[in-house]
Design a protein around this motif. Structure first.
Motif, PDB file in Angstrom:
ATOM      1  N   TYR A 175      -2.385  -8.949   5.780  1.00  0.00           N
ATOM      2  CA  TYR A 175      -3.868  -9.479   5.600  1.00  0.00           C
ATOM      3  C   TYR A 175      -4.831  -8.466   5.014  1.00  0.00           C
ATOM      4  CZ  TYR A 175      -4.965  -7.000   9.931  1.00  0.00           C
ATOM      5  OH  TYR A 175      -5.246  -6.034  10.843  1.00  0.00           O
ATOM      6  N   LYS A 176      -4.662  -7.445   5.002  1.00  0.00           N
ATOM      7  CA  LYS A 176      -5.346  -6.390   4.275  1.00  0.00           C
ATOM      8  C   LYS A 176      -5.194  -6.468   2.875  1.00  0.00           C
ATOM      9  CE  LYS A 176      -6.012  -3.177   8.387  1.00  0.00           C
ATOM     10  NZ  LYS A 176      -5.722  -1.984   8.918  1.00  0.00           N
ATOM     11  N   GLN A 177      -6.166  -6.622   2.146  1.00  0.00           N
ATOM     12  CA  GLN A 177      -6.027  -6.376   0.705  1.00  0.00           C
ATOM     13  C   GLN A 177      -5.756  -5.078   0.197  1.00  0.00           C
ATOM     14  OE1 GLN A 177      -9.450  -8.912  -0.916  1.00  0.00           O
ATOM     15  NE2 GLN A 177      -8.215 -10.694  -0.781  1.00  0.00           N
ATOM     16  N   GLN A 178      -6.553  -4.227   0.901  1.00  0.00           N
ATOM     17  CA  GLN A 178      -6.630  -2.878   0.474  1.00  0.00           C
ATOM     18  C   GLN A 178      -5.372  -2.153   0.503  1.00  0.00           C
ATOM     19  OE1 GLN A 178      -9.760  -0.557   2.431  1.00  0.00           O
ATOM     20  NE2 GLN A 178      -9.528   1.246   0.855  1.00  0.00           N
ATOM     21  N   ASN A 179      -4.965  -1.584  -0.681  1.00  0.00           N
ATOM     22  CA  ASN A 179      -3.755  -0.954  -0.627  1.00  0.00           C
ATOM     23  C   ASN A 179      -3.661   0.554   0.349  1.00  0.00           C
ATOM     24  OD1 ASN A 179      -2.402  -2.393  -2.516  1.00  0.00           O
ATOM     25  ND2 ASN A 179      -3.207  -1.309  -4.071  1.00  0.00           N
ATOM     26  N   ALA A 180      -2.807   0.553   1.087  1.00  0.00           N
ATOM     27  CA  ALA A 180      -2.574   1.469   2.061  1.00  0.00           C
ATOM     28  C   ALA A 180      -2.347   3.033   1.264  1.00  0.00           C
ATOM     29  CB  ALA A 180      -1.325   1.356   2.859  1.00  0.00           C
ATOM     30  N   THR A 181      -2.806   4.216   1.611  1.00  0.00           N
ATOM     31  CA  THR A 181      -2.656   5.409   1.279  1.00  0.00           C
ATOM     32  C   THR A 181      -2.583   6.511   2.200  1.00  0.00           C
ATOM     33  OG1 THR A 181      -4.134   5.023  -0.598  1.00  0.00           O
ATOM     34  CG2 THR A 181      -3.494   7.252  -0.319  1.00  0.00           C
ATOM     35  N   GLU A 182      -1.500   7.310   1.961  1.00  0.00           N
ATOM     36  CA  GLU A 182      -1.133   8.364   3.082  1.00  0.00           C
ATOM     37  C   GLU A 182      -0.827   9.651   1.999  1.00  0.00           C
ATOM     38  OE1 GLU A 182      -1.476   6.824   6.932  1.00  0.00           O
ATOM     39  OE2 GLU A 182      -0.992   8.648   6.099  1.00  0.00           O
ATOM     40  N   ASN A 183      -2.060  10.445   1.980  1.00  0.00           N
ATOM     41  CA  ASN A 183      -1.817  11.700   1.345  1.00  0.00           C
ATOM     42  C   ASN A 183      -1.423  11.361   0.081  1.00  0.00           C
ATOM     43  OD1 ASN A 183      -2.752  13.305   3.668  1.00  0.00           O
ATOM     44  ND2 ASN A 183      -0.934  13.107   4.357  1.00  0.00           N
ATOM     45  N   ARG A 184      -0.050  12.024  -0.647  1.00  0.00           N
ATOM     46  CA  ARG A 184       0.353  11.893  -1.778  1.00  0.00           C
ATOM     47  C   ARG A 184       1.045  10.551  -1.982  1.00  0.00           C
ATOM     48  NH1 ARG A 184       4.656  14.586  -2.694  1.00  0.00           N
ATOM     49  NH2 ARG A 184       5.004  15.037  -0.654  1.00  0.00           N
ATOM     50  N   PHE A 185       1.220   9.832  -0.826  1.00  0.00           N
ATOM     51  CA  PHE A 185       1.869   8.299  -0.952  1.00  0.00           C
ATOM     52  C   PHE A 185       0.979   7.273  -1.149  1.00  0.00           C
ATOM     53  CE2 PHE A 185       6.054  10.191  -0.155  1.00  0.00           C
ATOM     54  CZ  PHE A 185       5.949  11.218   0.496  1.00  0.00           C
TER      55      PHE A 185
ATOM     56  N   VAL B  41       0.426   2.709  -1.953  1.00  0.00           N
ATOM     57  CA  VAL B  41       1.362   1.621  -2.216  1.00  0.00           C
ATOM     58  C   VAL B  41       0.583   0.686  -3.339  1.00  0.00           C
ATOM     59  CG1 VAL B  41       2.767   1.645  -0.322  1.00  0.00           C
ATOM     60  CG2 VAL B  41       0.599   0.388  -0.258  1.00  0.00           C
ATOM     61  N   ASN B  42       1.060  -0.111  -3.815  1.00  0.00           N
ATOM     62  CA  ASN B  42       0.642  -1.278  -4.907  1.00  0.00           C
ATOM     63  C   ASN B  42       1.174  -2.587  -4.245  1.00  0.00           C
ATOM     64  OD1 ASN B  42      -0.727  -3.091  -6.717  1.00  0.00           O
ATOM     65  ND2 ASN B  42       0.659  -2.206  -8.562  1.00  0.00           N
ATOM     66  N   PHE B  43       0.269  -2.988  -3.350  1.00  0.00           N
ATOM     67  CA  PHE B  43       0.702  -4.522  -2.722  1.00  0.00           C
ATOM     68  C   PHE B  43       0.175  -5.490  -3.514  1.00  0.00           C
ATOM     69  CE2 PHE B  43       1.631  -7.380   0.393  1.00  0.00           C
ATOM     70  CZ  PHE B  43       0.740  -7.816   1.075  1.00  0.00           C
ATOM     71  N   GLN B  44       0.867  -6.419  -3.854  1.00  0.00           N
ATOM     72  CA  GLN B  44       0.495  -7.829  -4.575  1.00  0.00           C
ATOM     73  C   GLN B  44       1.248  -8.754  -3.955  1.00  0.00           C
ATOM     74  OE1 GLN B  44      -1.144  -7.702  -7.433  1.00  0.00           O
ATOM     75  NE2 GLN B  44      -1.514  -5.346  -7.494  1.00  0.00           N
ATOM     76  N   LYS B  45       0.177  -9.510  -3.165  1.00  0.00           N
ATOM     77  CA  LYS B  45       0.699 -10.537  -2.190  1.00  0.00           C
ATOM     78  C   LYS B  45       1.044 -11.533  -2.738  1.00  0.00           C
ATOM     79  CE  LYS B  45      -0.344 -12.653   2.274  1.00  0.00           C
ATOM     80  NZ  LYS B  45      -1.314 -12.805   3.433  1.00  0.00           N
ATOM     81  N   ALA B  46       0.793 -12.048  -3.975  1.00  0.00           N
ATOM     82  CA  ALA B  46       1.005 -13.148  -4.488  1.00  0.00           C
ATOM     83  C   ALA B  46       2.103 -13.098  -5.151  1.00  0.00           C
ATOM     84  CB  ALA B  46      -0.229 -13.809  -5.437  1.00  0.00           C
ATOM     85  N   ALA B  47       2.337 -11.865  -5.861  1.00  0.00           N
ATOM     86  CA  ALA B  47       3.549 -11.630  -6.206  1.00  0.00           C
ATOM     87  C   ALA B  47       4.713 -11.222  -5.532  1.00  0.00           C
ATOM     88  CB  ALA B  47       3.301 -10.430  -7.467  1.00  0.00           C
TER      89      ALA B  47
END
Lengths: 115, 115
Positions: free
Chosen positions: B54-64, B66-72
């Protein structure tokens, strides 16, 4: 303490032996899991305990018998195993509350060899 | 039923470079969690990063990140400034509520970081 401790790390057993794998966590987690993992493969869920009650059994053969004596301990009793049961057995735990993030904390695993 | 697909079995990257690991999934659910877990050769699986659907913002943890594309239904992991310690097997995983339900893993990808 953010560890899940599994013993033994290595186990070799014959097909007629009875042995047990043990798992312990002191993070206050109320859900605990057993996974089976073959080399270079993803873990496969076997059992889930929630509040010391078995909540998921992924149609695991009865030669694997889980037990959750209390909220910190999880055992996997092994009897009459087959060579194809040789694998890495992973224990994991997680919160069971509204604050649950979905994260599982894994132990290092018990490497089982069935002769 | 949910499925998670990691189509690349192996990847290699030079130390300090950036690498992206691909993951797609299939579900009819609208609310769920996605994870990337790392399993180094020492075996213990650890969480790298998580994303709530439900979160549109991509998660980030230091050097890691994600690119979360829900529709795709795509959930790729980008590792920046790769380090030798990033050498591991990486699993993409899916979980739908309620909590403590089954974690569905992809087949995993073996990442090697070259010095």
């Amino acid at each position: 303490d953010t560890e899940v401790t599994q013993t033994p790390k290595h186990l070799v057993m014959g097909m007629t032996n009875k042995k047990s794998l043990k798992c312990e966590q002191h993070m206050g987690h109320r859900a605990m899991y057993w996974y089976k993992q073959k080399a270079k493969k993803p873990p496969e869920l076997m059992f889930v305990y929630s509040y010391e009650k078995l909540s998921i059994n992924e149609s695991v053969p009865s030669r694997f018998s889980p037990e959750c004596p209390n909220s910190s301990l999880l055992n996997l009793h092994l009897h009459a195993l087959q060579p194809e049961d040789s694998a890495l057995y992973l224990c994991a735990s997680s919160q069971d509350s509204r604050q649950h993030t979905g994260e599982l904390f894994f132990g290092e695993g018990s490497r089982l060899t069935v002769l | 039923a949910q499925t998670v697909t990691q189509s690349q079995p192996e990847m290699s990257v030079q130390e300090a470079e950036t690498v992206t690991l691909s993951c797609t999934y299939d579900t009819s659910e609208n609310n769920y969690y996605l994870f990337w877990y790392k399993q180094p050769p020492s075996r213990q699986m650890i969480l790298v990063i998580r994303q709530e659907a439900y979160k549109q913002q991509n998660a980030t943890e230091n050097r890691f990140s994600v690119n979360f594309q829900k529709a795709a239904k795509s959930f790729s992991l980008k590792i920046s400034d790769s380090q030798l310690g990033d050498t591991a097997m990486y699993f993409c995983a899916f979980m739908k509520p309620p909590v403590n339900s089954k974690l569905t893993f992809g087949k995993g990808i073996t990442l090697s970081v070259r010095p």
